[in-house]
Motif scaffolding. Structure first.
Motif, PDB file in Angstrom:
ATOM      1  N   GLU A   1      42.599  23.103  67.916  1.00 48.35           N
ATOM      2  CA  GLU A   1      41.315  22.777  67.290  1.00 48.35           C
ATOM      3  C   GLU A   1      40.415  23.993  67.168  1.00 48.35           C
ATOM      4  O   GLU A   1      39.573  24.056  66.272  1.00 48.35           O
ATOM      5  CB  GLU A   1      40.602  21.678  68.090  1.00 48.35           C
ATOM      6  CG  GLU A   1      39.278  21.257  67.483  1.00 48.35           C
ATOM      7  CD  GLU A   1      39.068  19.759  67.503  1.00 48.35           C
ATOM      8  OE1 GLU A   1      38.038  19.301  66.987  1.00 48.35           O
ATOM      9  OE2 GLU A   1      39.943  19.051  68.010  1.00 48.35           O
TER      10      GLU A   1
ATOM     11  N   HIS B   1      43.697  13.191  58.536  1.00 45.19           N
ATOM     12  CA  HIS B   1      42.912  14.432  58.558  1.00 45.19           C
ATOM     13  C   HIS B   1      42.273  14.645  57.187  1.00 45.19           C
ATOM     14  O   HIS B   1      42.939  14.593  56.167  1.00 45.19           O
ATOM     15  CB  HIS B   1      43.816  15.610  58.904  1.00 45.19           C
ATOM     16  CG  HIS B   1      43.100  16.737  59.563  1.00 45.19           C
ATOM     17  ND1 HIS B   1      42.230  17.560  58.892  1.00 45.19           N
ATOM     18  CD2 HIS B   1      43.113  17.168  60.846  1.00 45.19           C
ATOM     19  CE1 HIS B   1      41.747  18.462  59.732  1.00 45.19           C
ATOM     20  NE2 HIS B   1      42.265  18.254  60.925  1.00 45.19           N
TER      21      HIS B   1
ATOM     22  N   ARG C   1      43.164  25.126  61.132  1.00 45.90           N
ATOM     23  CA  ARG C   1      43.248  24.459  62.430  1.00 45.90           C
ATOM     24  C   ARG C   1      43.336  22.960  62.196  1.00 45.90           C
ATOM     25  O   ARG C   1      43.213  22.477  61.078  1.00 45.90           O
ATOM     26  CB  ARG C   1      42.032  24.791  63.281  1.00 45.90           C
ATOM     27  CG  ARG C   1      40.706  24.460  62.604  1.00 45.90           C
ATOM     28  CD  ARG C   1      39.544  24.734  63.515  1.00 45.90           C
ATOM     29  NE  ARG C   1      38.249  24.529  62.876  1.00 45.90           N
ATOM     30  CZ  ARG C   1      37.133  24.270  63.541  1.00 45.90           C
ATOM     31  NH1 ARG C   1      37.159  24.156  64.859  1.00 45.90           N
ATOM     32  NH2 ARG C   1      35.988  24.107  62.910  1.00 45.90           N
TER      33      ARG C   1
ATOM     34  N   ARG D   1      41.756  19.236  63.574  1.00 44.83           N
ATOM     35  CA  ARG D   1      40.665  18.626  64.348  1.00 44.83           C
ATOM     36  C   ARG D   1      41.199  17.390  65.089  1.00 44.83           C
ATOM     37  O   ARG D   1      41.034  16.258  64.644  1.00 44.83           O
ATOM     38  CB  ARG D   1      39.513  18.256  63.419  1.00 44.83           C
ATOM     39  CG  ARG D   1      38.839  19.466  62.781  1.00 44.83           C
ATOM     40  CD  ARG D   1      37.581  19.068  62.038  1.00 44.83           C
ATOM     41  NE  ARG D   1      36.929  20.190  61.412  1.00 44.83           N
ATOM     42  CZ  ARG D   1      36.053  20.996  62.009  1.00 44.83           C
ATOM     43  NH1 ARG D   1      35.749  20.799  63.277  1.00 44.83           N
ATOM     44  NH2 ARG D   1      35.507  21.988  61.362  1.00 44.83           N
ATOM     45  N   TRP D   2      41.821  17.644  66.245  1.00 47.52           N
ATOM     46  CA  TRP D   2      42.372  16.549  67.046  1.00 47.52           C
ATOM     47  C   TRP D   2      41.271  15.629  67.559  1.00 47.52           C
ATOM     48  O   TRP D   2      41.533  14.459  67.886  1.00 47.52           O
ATOM     49  CB  TRP D   2      43.172  17.112  68.211  1.00 47.52           C
ATOM     50  CG  TRP D   2      44.316  17.983  67.788  1.00 47.52           C
ATOM     51  CD1 TRP D   2      44.370  19.343  67.814  1.00 47.52           C
ATOM     52  CD2 TRP D   2      45.565  17.547  67.236  1.00 47.52           C
ATOM     53  NE1 TRP D   2      45.570  19.782  67.314  1.00 47.52           N
ATOM     54  CE2 TRP D   2      46.339  18.709  66.955  1.00 47.52           C
ATOM     55  CE3 TRP D   2      46.114  16.299  66.945  1.00 47.52           C
ATOM     56  CZ2 TRP D   2      47.619  18.653  66.416  1.00 47.52           C
ATOM     57  CZ3 TRP D   2      47.394  16.234  66.407  1.00 47.52           C
ATOM     58  CH2 TRP D   2      48.123  17.393  66.151  1.00 47.52           C
ATOM     59  N   SER D   3      40.046  16.123  67.624  1.00 47.14           N
ATOM     60  CA  SER D   3      38.940  15.285  68.106  1.00 47.14           C
ATOM     61  C   SER D   3      38.658  14.116  67.160  1.00 47.14           C
ATOM     62  O   SER D   3      37.985  13.155  67.558  1.00 47.14           O
ATOM     63  CB  SER D   3      37.672  16.130  68.279  1.00 47.14           C
ATOM     64  OG  SER D   3      37.318  16.769  67.052  1.00 47.14           O
TER      65      SER D   3
END
Length: 783
Positions: free
Chosen positions: A297, A627, A646, A648-650
């Motif tokens: 991330e 995503h 990147r 954004r796993w959040s």
């Protein structure tokens, strides 16, 4: 470059256009006058291959071995590390294995030597070349039956010696005055068969080969591990420095102006020790496509080890069984996402070392995941310092010169596939990744660029003339056939995938039938179709008949098709993910309704593509939870920003993205259990209605039902079934836990059917999967 068991480093390089070759680096203070080979008297063969040897150095106080002593660098300790006198070993061999005098009559001991080297250096040891069996077994120059011998030609008393002396373990002898002054061996088949049936004396022989500890104690390495190395050529156009073509690891120099190969021969304790066996290939491929560098991330470059610890468990949890890696081969230009390869045999140093990559593969295997990699043999970077371009000067040995050597659109260079050494280089590269890193499969990038001299940039309507004309690259065809043949002979478990948008006939046909031998081909049609419909056609005007026909055409084509809703291509360089496109399409609705419609449609699109479109399924990292950001690698135009390079796993903490992830997990779980991707069962009971926007079909006891209508549900929608029985609901895209509205009634979760028709409720913008759980017998059916 490799460490030879006779304690020296061998360096080979193919550069027919060079007149001299030197190995330079920090191991010899970058001196091009040392370790040098010149054209004309030594160092280069008739085919332009240079050979340089750099000997290990004796440590102070050590003496040379009294015999040629082999060293096994792959083990920390073996029997040969003991201080045992080698003469005593040979005597022990004579006493315990050979009968007195027996071994001196063996004309060829190569079978025994080969067995010894294979036992110590492994099955792939290739330095000992064994001749044909009849040549190896030929033990004598003369053949004559002992019973018919004319003993008058032999020395006095020889006949009595033969008849009276018990020498059954020796072959008979005879005298040939025209050739020899001493008796020579008679080719006795019985004796020969008995001697050659003996197993080599490995327990004794193994003491003659010493291990890494013994070598390290006696010698200083010719080229220390971690040394920076380049090759220096003299060419008719002047001197050039290059990174060796076969480099295993490549790093930029401290000043950043040049790149150098790193001699990678780590100490035993620093080498990765494999812990897990390769998993068996699954019946269905569910592929999770990844890029290691952009897998974190944070705005930066991730590593092999971090990817192993953070992403691989996520892939396993999501229900995928293959992780496919992009950008593994070294590439100087990070903005190329790994598709402008500079060093074919080296892992990308940005992500870690060769041992780190082995750790990644080993970790994946421990989780039961196969590891595929994008292999880029269709073109190379135009880099002339660390790549293959202009490698030996203007001769440009690996690549075509002139227009033929330049890709029409990508600014890259093209291989000269008709050259024997180029084929050997590329085929060896495939074998390297399989044997050194235990790769399980290859996704051949841009095969369409290889198949034609126009690189696939032409209009294709499906006419046979488009595949059989002067633009077909026959040399590349031969290479691809050889590549598949080599890989599938190397290990039957290997899986190969061809990325070709032109649909060249025979990609997946066996080479015996004139095909290329790939296991799967990539179909971009579903992804292109969905993006076009979302961006160009109002939902009310979608033709579900055309959608179904397009997907069925893929599933009914020759060969197994790998399909996807979106891979990396859709979102790289300013593009957008499919979920983002749907959100933009529904922007006229309030935010909550927009998200509900977008989530509903992406779930239906994924399910329909996987169930009707192909034989394997792929998704790109992050798209399983929708995503929404594009992917853009650092480059001049964005001031080398990592903001969009990147994941954004959040977003998984967000309600809608978490629901999408849960649906994707459920979809993979159902496929894992019922294997509808790999099912050979035909699609039956297909019902398509453009008016109601519904698609319903049956495959292998599973019923798939879709309603694409944006406003109307279909109540009591009757469909044909193959068997009367009890049908259970397996998956409902409208389920609340997947972000739906939960509109299906409880009674429809399990339906008893006593006829050949089933009545369903199909809520708008939703899809369901039913399973035949129990078949009624004839008596029940009549009731």
């Amino acid at each position: 470059m490799r460490h030879h068991f006779f304690h020296y480093v061998e360096y080979f390089e193919w550069a027919p256009g060079a007149t001299s070759c030197s190995l330079i680096g920090d191991f010899n203070n970058w001196d091009c006058t040392k370790n040098r080979a010149e054209k004309g008297y030594f160092g280069r063969d008739d085919y332009g291959t240079w050979r340089i040897t750099v000997e290990d150095k004796l440590r102070e106080g050590q003496e040379k071995d009294p015999h040629w002593q082999e060293y096994n660098y792959s083990v920390e300790y073996d029997r040969g590390d003991g201080d045992i006198d080698i003469e005593a070993l040979y005597q022990k061999m004579e006493d315990e294995y050979w009968e007195p005098g027996e071994d001196q009559y063996l004309k060829d001991t190569r079978p025994f030597e080969e067995a010894l080297f294979k036992s110590i250096f492994g099955e792939n040891f290739g330095c000992i070349k064994v001749g044909k069996e009849e040549e190896v077994n030929e033990l004598a120059y003369n053949t004559e039956d002992e019973e018919t011998m004319d003993y008058s030609k032999f020395p006095p008393g020889y006949e009595e010696w033969v008849k009276k002396t018990d020498q059954a373990h020796l072959p008979p002898l005879k005298q040939d005055p025209t050739r020899y002054s001493e008796p020579t061996v008679v080719d006795d088949p019985v004796w020969r068969e008995r001697v050659l049936a003996k197993k080599p004396p490995l327990p004794i022989w193994e003491y003659t080969v010493k291990g890494f500890k013994a070598w390290e104690k006696k010698y200083l390495p010719a080229i220390p591990h971690g040394s920076r190395v380049r090759v220096y050529f003299k060419t008719p156009e002047g001197p050039v420095e290059r990174v060796p073509a076969w480099a295993k690891y490549v790093l930029p120099d401290p000043d950043g102006k040049m790149w150098s190969a790193v001699y990678w021969e780590p100490p035993i304790q620093e080498r990765h020790q494999w812990q897990h066996e390769r998993p068996k290939p699954p019946k269905s491929l569910r592929i999770y496509e990844c890029h290691v560098g952009m897998s974190s991330e944070e705005a930066g470059i991730s590593t092999f080890k971090r990817f192993s610890q953070e992403v691989l468990p996520h892939v396993k949890k999501c229900g995928y069984n293959v992780v496919q890696l992009m950008g593994v081969q070294e590439h100087v230009d990070y903005s190329s996402v790994g598709y402008k390869v500079t060093n074919q045999f080296a892992v990308s140093s940005r992500f870690g070392t060769p041992e780190d990559f082995k750790f990644l593969v080993d970790t994946a295997h421990g989780l039961g995941l196969l590891v595929f990699m994008d292999i880029v043999h269709s073109h190379v970077a135009p880099d002339e310092v660390c790549g293959l371009a202009m490698f030996d000067g203007a001769n440009d040995c690996f690549l075509h010169v002139g227009k033929r050597g330049h890709h029409k659109r990508w600014g890259t260079r093209l291989f000269k596939y008709g050259e024997h050494e180029v084929k050997r280089f590329l085929l060896s590269n495939l074998k390297w990744w399989v044997e050194e890193y235990r790769i399980d499969g290859f996704y051949f990038h841009s095969v369409g660029s290889m198949l034609y001299t126009h690189n696939g940039f032409a209009k294709f309507t499906g006419s046979l003339d488009e595949y059989c004309n002067q633009y077909v690259n026959v040399d590349a065809h031969i290479y691809l056939i050889l590549a598949n043949e080599l890989l599938h002979n190397l290990t039957p478990r290997i899986i190969t995938i061809a990325e070709d948008a032109t649909l060249f006939p025979g990609l997946c046909a066996p080479h015996e039938q004139g095909g290329f031998g790939f296991d799967y081909y990539v179909s971009t049609a579903p992804s292109d179709m969905w993006l076009y419909l979302i961006e160009k056609v109002p939902l009310e005007e979608w033709s579900v008949k055309q959608i179904a026909e397009s997907l069925l055409k893929i599933s009914n084509s020759d060969g197994k098709a790998l399909v996807y809703v979106e891979n990396h291509s859709q979102s790289i360089s300013g593009g957008k993910s499919l979920f983002q496109a749907l959100i933009e399409k529904n922007v006229e609705y309030p935010d909550a309704v927009n998200m509900l419609r977008s989530v509903s449609m992406i779930k239906m699109i994924k399910l329909l593509t996987a169930s009707l479109g192909g034989s394997a399924y792929l998704t790109f990292m992050g798209n399983e939870f929708g995503h929404t950001e594009r992917v853009e690698f650092p480059r001049v135009t964005n001031n080398f920003s990592y903001e969009f390079a990147r994941r954004r796993w959040s977003l998984l903490d967000d309600k809608w993205h978490a629901k999408l992830a849960e649906f994707d997990n459920a979809l993979m779980a159902i496929e894992q259990k019922y294997l509808f991707l790999s099912s050979n069962a035909p699609v039956t009971n297909l019902q398509v209605d453009d008016l109601s926007k519904t698609i319903v079909f049956t495959q292998d006891n599973l019923i798939f039902a879709y309603n694409f209508h944006p406003r109307k549900s279909a109540d009591e929608y009757e469909i044909l079934v193959d068997e009367p029985g009890r049908y259970e609901l397996l998956l409902d895209t409208d389920d609340v836990k997947y972000g739906g509205m939960g509109r299906l009634k409880t009674k429809q979760k399990r339906i008893n059917v006593f006829s050949m028709k089933l009545s369903l409720t199909l809520p708008q913008l939703s899809a369901q999967v039913y399973r035949l759980a129990k078949i009624w017998d004839a008596a029940v059916s009549v009731m």
